[in-house]
Design a protein around this motif. Structure first.
Motif, short mmCIF file in Angstrom:
data_model
loop_
_atom_site.label_atom_id
_atom_site.label_comp_id
_atom_site.label_asym_id
_atom_site.label_seq_id
_atom_site.Cartn_x
_atom_site.Cartn_y
_atom_site.Cartn_z
N TYR A 188 -33.04 1.33 -46.73
CA TYR A 188 -33.40 0.08 -46.05
C TYR A 188 -32.48 -0.16 -44.88
CZ TYR A 188 -36.27 -1.32 -50.03
OH TYR A 188 -37.23 -1.38 -50.97
N ARG A 189 -32.96 -0.81 -43.87
CA ARG A 189 -32.07 -1.22 -42.79
C ARG A 189 -32.54 -2.58 -42.27
NH1 ARG A 189 -30.93 2.52 -39.35
NH2 ARG A 189 -31.66 4.33 -40.51
N PHE A 190 -31.61 -3.29 -41.67
CA PHE A 190 -31.97 -4.59 -41.11
C PHE A 190 -32.72 -4.37 -39.81
CE2 PHE A 190 -29.43 -7.30 -43.84
CZ PHE A 190 -30.25 -8.42 -43.84
N PRO A 191 -33.91 -4.92 -39.69
CA PRO A 191 -34.61 -4.75 -38.41
C PRO A 191 -33.86 -5.50 -37.31
CG PRO A 191 -35.97 -5.94 -40.00
CD PRO A 191 -34.65 -5.74 -40.63
N THR A 192 -33.90 -4.95 -36.09
CA THR A 192 -33.28 -5.67 -34.99
C THR A 192 -34.35 -6.52 -34.32
OG1 THR A 192 -33.79 -3.90 -33.44
CG2 THR A 192 -31.66 -3.78 -34.56
N ILE A 193 -33.92 -7.64 -33.78
CA ILE A 193 -34.86 -8.52 -33.09
C ILE A 193 -35.54 -7.76 -31.97
CG2 ILE A 193 -35.00 -10.57 -31.60
CD1 ILE A 193 -34.61 -11.34 -34.45
N ARG A 194 -34.73 -6.97 -31.27
CA ARG A 194 -35.25 -6.18 -30.17
C ARG A 194 -36.37 -5.25 -30.63
NH1 ARG A 194 -33.86 -3.65 -25.21
NH2 ARG A 194 -34.29 -1.48 -25.58
N ASP A 228 -40.02 -1.95 -39.99
CA ASP A 228 -38.68 -1.62 -39.52
C ASP A 228 -37.64 -1.69 -40.63
OD1 ASP A 228 -40.04 -1.49 -37.21
OD2 ASP A 228 -38.84 -2.92 -36.08
N SER A 229 -37.88 -2.51 -41.63
CA SER A 229 -36.90 -2.63 -42.70
C SER A 229 -37.00 -1.48 -43.68
CB SER A 229 -37.10 -3.94 -43.45
OG SER A 229 -38.37 -3.93 -44.07
N GLY A 230 -38.09 -0.74 -43.61
CA GLY A 230 -38.27 0.38 -44.54
C GLY A 230 -39.14 0.00 -45.73
N TYR A 231 -39.62 -1.25 -45.78
CA TYR A 231 -40.40 -1.67 -46.93
C TYR A 231 -41.78 -1.00 -46.95
CZ TYR A 231 -42.61 -4.45 -50.51
OH TYR A 231 -43.27 -4.82 -51.64
N LEU A 282 -38.18 -5.48 -33.30
CA LEU A 282 -39.34 -6.25 -33.75
C LEU A 282 -40.17 -6.70 -32.57
CD1 LEU A 282 -37.81 -8.51 -36.55
CD2 LEU A 282 -39.15 -6.43 -36.81
N CYS A 283 -39.47 -7.19 -31.54
CA CYS A 283 -40.19 -7.69 -30.37
C CYS A 283 -40.93 -6.56 -29.68
CB CYS A 283 -39.22 -8.35 -29.39
SG CYS A 283 -38.57 -9.88 -30.05
N ILE A 284 -40.28 -5.42 -29.58
CA ILE A 284 -40.93 -4.29 -28.92
C ILE A 284 -42.18 -3.87 -29.70
CG2 ILE A 284 -40.70 -1.84 -28.35
CD1 ILE A 284 -37.78 -2.43 -27.62
N HIS A 285 -42.04 -3.76 -31.01
CA HIS A 285 -43.20 -3.35 -31.82
C HIS A 285 -44.34 -4.36 -31.72
CE1 HIS A 285 -40.82 -0.42 -34.52
NE2 HIS A 285 -41.44 0.19 -33.55
N THR A 286 -43.97 -5.65 -31.80
CA THR A 286 -45.00 -6.69 -31.71
C THR A 286 -45.69 -6.63 -30.36
OG1 THR A 286 -43.58 -8.05 -33.08
CG2 THR A 286 -45.40 -9.16 -31.98
N TRP A 287 -44.88 -6.51 -29.34
CA TRP A 287 -45.43 -6.51 -28.00
C TRP A 287 -46.34 -5.31 -27.76
CZ3 TRP A 287 -47.41 -8.74 -24.20
CH2 TRP A 287 -47.61 -8.08 -22.98
N GLU A 288 -45.88 -4.12 -28.18
CA GLU A 288 -46.67 -2.91 -27.98
C GLU A 288 -48.08 -3.08 -28.54
OE1 GLU A 288 -43.30 0.62 -28.22
OE2 GLU A 288 -44.48 0.10 -29.98
N ARG A 289 -48.13 -3.57 -29.77
CA ARG A 289 -49.44 -3.68 -30.42
C ARG A 289 -50.27 -4.81 -29.81
NH1 ARG A 289 -47.01 -2.77 -36.31
NH2 ARG A 289 -46.76 -0.53 -36.10
N THR A 290 -49.61 -5.93 -29.53
CA THR A 290 -50.36 -7.03 -28.94
C THR A 290 -50.91 -6.63 -27.59
OG1 THR A 290 -48.81 -8.50 -30.02
CG2 THR A 290 -50.25 -9.49 -28.38
#
Ligand code: GDP
Ligand code: MG
Length: 735
Positions: A503-509, A376-379, A511-519
């Protein structure tokens, strides 16, 4: 002499505000369209010049689609103001210029008032008025109607334009081949018959005919019916033609070309998005370090290492809790269910199998969370960028990087989307090389195996070993790619350009969505596919059951043990719960050994056991016993199953429910396992045949021939590696 000046613009562009500023009048200012339906007039003096200024209704267009448009156009053509001020909203330039384009086509003497530059600026949009003026070929004056900024300059320029008394000079833009060839015909007739020529330029009338402008058509019929009929006929033919060939009406073609004209004009450096530029600027500065040729890769490795450190340290406790929970569940079932097939199914097939996979959820989640931050940060795009340089050396393409990362290049991907992501590669050979090597990455399904074996045999340095095995996956994939590209897939490299988003600052939202989708994907797979395969494998490991006489012989052995150990005392002490007695301990041990022997005999006798033992002679060269073979066969269906199958295979020989051990402990104590075997197994698991789903995917993307190639090539390759690891490791006694 009075000078006539008109204000034209889109609704809400600020005409009325400017009108009030210029005239000092208090007209109603509204921020919705339609407030000015008729035109309003006002007076002002500027440099001894009397000016009548007209606020026209706001319109987006100059065709007779609405009352406002008609009022505006009629005013312009019949009153012929010496200058028209076209007020455009700078924060919405592209859309506003559509009207400007039509005013230019009409040919009215124009000055563009670039309004709301304050709003534009606040949105980070900077407009270069000089460049815009150059391309429009009319003066452009930036103003802020609300504050009056730029109004004097606007008046000065407007008067200058008015004083030249220029002829109306329509802008000619191209409307594409079809219409461009029809227009001269129409123009010829219009000019010859002088149709409406005292009001409009011939070309303008022709365009309006093509645009199906009802007002002009009516006027034409009124003044010269015959000519009008001829024109309409020609337009019908042209319409029929564009309908047939392009499936559009000429009006749409004309509108498209106007937008095309505006777009190409704006592309000449008219607009700079300042905030973006700022972000790009900081991004560039960050990139100077993060993608630096020397420091960049070092930082990249450090970041990856930090990711593993984070993942393993933070997930340690939750993984232990979950594993305890499954142990507790297993013990509960052990107590409550009567001995038999059902109990075996629930414990060995379901709890040990699926539990083995689900137990790694915390680890997977932390890993996915870390990867989501990088993504999400672009790294991650920078990782691709840096890897590109390396990829070329191995005959791969910059576009191969993403498929590798998607497949688990950092850990925890999946080769299925990875294989599909290779579609972005244009060169067939680079694509094949990528497609065949992405399954080498450590996908999410291999993670539990890695975690289990690393945790069991290299517990003290988990992150380091994880890092090592990730690097190993890359190195092996690169070498395999090089091998393929210099043999079966020989060919030249193709060029590659990589875009780096800021680059952009990832949002908590996010991050949580991405983590949840994959999990969730992982959990779902464990609950469905893995459960099914786990049960199937359990059945293969359970049936056929031992022949009756063999079972009886084990019963006899147990009875004999009981007899020799003076049953009365044992029974007595057991009821008194004096389990510490030496005698009882010795007895329990004997029974456990017999049980173990029986379980092993049963497993060997089963279908899976027969397959496993038949392979053992070959697999032992790499250090794998027949139980591991069973797990590896299971892993072909889905790699997650390796852990669950090991769990089942080793739980079937379980000694006693009361000292129920984790799989990890069992492996540690098993004489067939040690560090060297663990590394050999890991190497084999990482590189052998892709799982079945991936193979189907490869077959779909390439062919079954390539899928078969992938399966055999990888398995042989992995076997050779594993044998090498085991033999060398054993030779140097590293176990
Ligand atoms: P019209 O529909 O073209 O007559 O637009 P109006 O004059 O009614 O203006 C629409 C809205 O834009 C009003 O709320 C104005 O106050 C606002 N406005 C007009 N010019 C400017 C400007 O230069 N800067 C800002 N910030 N607002 C403006
Ligand atoms: Mg208005």
């Amino acid at each position: 002499m009075q000078l006539k000046m008109a204000l034209a613009g889109n609704p809400n562009a600020g005409k009325t505000t400017l009108f009030n500023q210029l005239t000092g009048a208090r007209q109603h200012v509204g921020n919705y369209p339609g407030i000015t339906v008729d035109h309003k007039e006002g007076h002002l003096h500027y440099q001894d010049q009397k000016i009548i200024i007209t606020d026209l209704p706001g319109t987006y267009s100059m065709t007779a689609y609405s009352a406002e448009e008609l009022v505006a156009r009629d005013y312009l053509v019949y009153n012929r103001p010496q200058v028209v001020i076209n007020i455009v909203d700078a924060s919405n330039l592209e859309r506003n210029l559509y009207l400007t384009c039509q005013l230019l086509e009409l040919g009215a003497p124009l000055v563009v008032a670039l309004n709301m530059v304050d709003v534009a600026k606040a949105r980070g949009i900077e407009i270069n008025a000089t460049v815009l003026a150059k391309h429009l070929q009319v003066p452009v004056v930036p103003i802020i109607a609300r504050s009056g900024f730029g109004k004097d300059e606007l008046l000065r320029v407007a008067l200058q334009v008015a004083s030249t008394h220029q002829q109306w000079n329509p802008l000619n833009i191209s409307y594409g081949d079809d219409l461009d060839s029809t227009l001269p015909e129409l123009i010829e007739i219009i000019t010859a018959e002088s149709l409406l020529t005292d009001t409009y330029h011939a070309r303008y009338t022709a365009i309006k005919y093509l645009e199906n402008d009802e007002q002009i058509q009516a006027k034409g019929r009124e003044t010269a019916p015959k000519t009008a009929q001829l024109l309409e006929q020609l337009v019908d033919e042209s319409t029929e033609h564009t309908r047939r060939t392009l499936d559009v009406y000429p009006e749409a073609i004309i509108a498209d070309h106007r937008y095309g004209y505006i777009k190409s004009l704006l592309r000449q450096g008219v607009i700079t998005r300042k905030f973006d530029a700022d972000r790009l600027y900081t991004s560039d500065k960050i990139d100077k370090i993060l993608t630096n040729r020397l420091i960049g890769p070092v930082l990249m490795l450090a970041i990856l290492f930090a990711l593993y450190q984070f993942t393993f340290s933070w997930s340690e406790a939750p993984v232990a809790w979950l594993s305890n929970a499954f142990n507790w569940l297993g013990n509960l079932v052990e107590e409550k269910l009567p001995d038999g097939i059902l109990k075996s199914l629930v414990i060995s097939g379901i709890i040990d199998g699926v539990g083995g996979v689900l137990g790694f959820i915390p680890l997977i989640m932390f890993m996915f969370f870390g990867i989501a931050i990088l993504e999400d940060s672009g790294y991650l795009a920078r990782v691709a960028f840096m890897m590109d340089r390396i990829f070329r050396i191995f005959g791969l393409h910059g576009s191969s990087v993403m498929p590798f990362i998607v497949s688990g290049g950092i850990a925890g991907g999946c080769a299925v989307p990875g294989v599909m992501a290779t579609r972005t590669l244009r060169s067939p050979k680079e694509r094949m090389a990528t497609l065949l090597t992405v399954p080498f990455m450590n996908c999410g399904a291999k993670l539990p195996v890695l975690a289990l074996l690393i945790g069991t045999f290299f517990g003290e340095n988990k992150a380091k070993y994880m890092f090592f095995f990730t690097m190993l996956a890359w190195i092996v994939a690169m070498l395999a790619a090089k091998l393929l590209r210099s043999t079966v897939l020989r060919g030249d490299p193709t060029p590659f350009v990589m875009e780096l988003p800021p680059y952009r600052f990832p949002t908590i939202r996010g991050l949580c969505i991405h983590t949840w989708e994959r999990t969730y994907q992982y959990v779902k797979k464990a609950g469905t596919v893995i459960l099914g395969i786990s049960i199937l494998l359990w059945a293969m490991m359970t049936f056929p059951a031992l022949p009756e006489q063999v079972s009886i012989s084990f019963d006899q052995k147990r009875q004999a043990a009981l007899d020799t150990a003076a049953p009365e005392t044992i029974g007595e002490q057991k009821t008194k719960n004096e389990s510490s007695s030496e005698q009882v301990k010795a007895f329990d041990k004997t029974i456990a050994l017999i049980n173990n022997e029986e379980a092993e005999a049963a497993l060997r006798h089963s279908i899976a056991g027969k397959i496993g033992t038949s392979m053992e002679s070959v697999s032992l060269l790499a250090g794998f016993d027949w139980r591991t073979d069973i797990a590896l066969i299971g892993g072909f269906a889905a790699k997650e199953v390796i852990v669950s199958t090991l769990g089942t295979a080793y739980s079937m020989g379980q000694v006693d429910a009361e000292d129920s051990q984790s799989l990890s402990d069992r492996l540690k104590q098993d004489s067939n396992w040690n560090r060297v075997v663990a590394v050999a197994a890991l190497v084999f698991i990482m590189f052998y045949s892709p799982c079945f789903v991936t193979l189907v995917c490869i077959a779909k993307e390439a062919s079954w021939k390539w899928a078969a190639f992938s399966m055999t090539f990888n398995t042989i390759f992995a076997y050779i590696l594993a044998v090498a690891v085991f033999q060398i490791g054993t030779f140097f006694n590293l176990g």
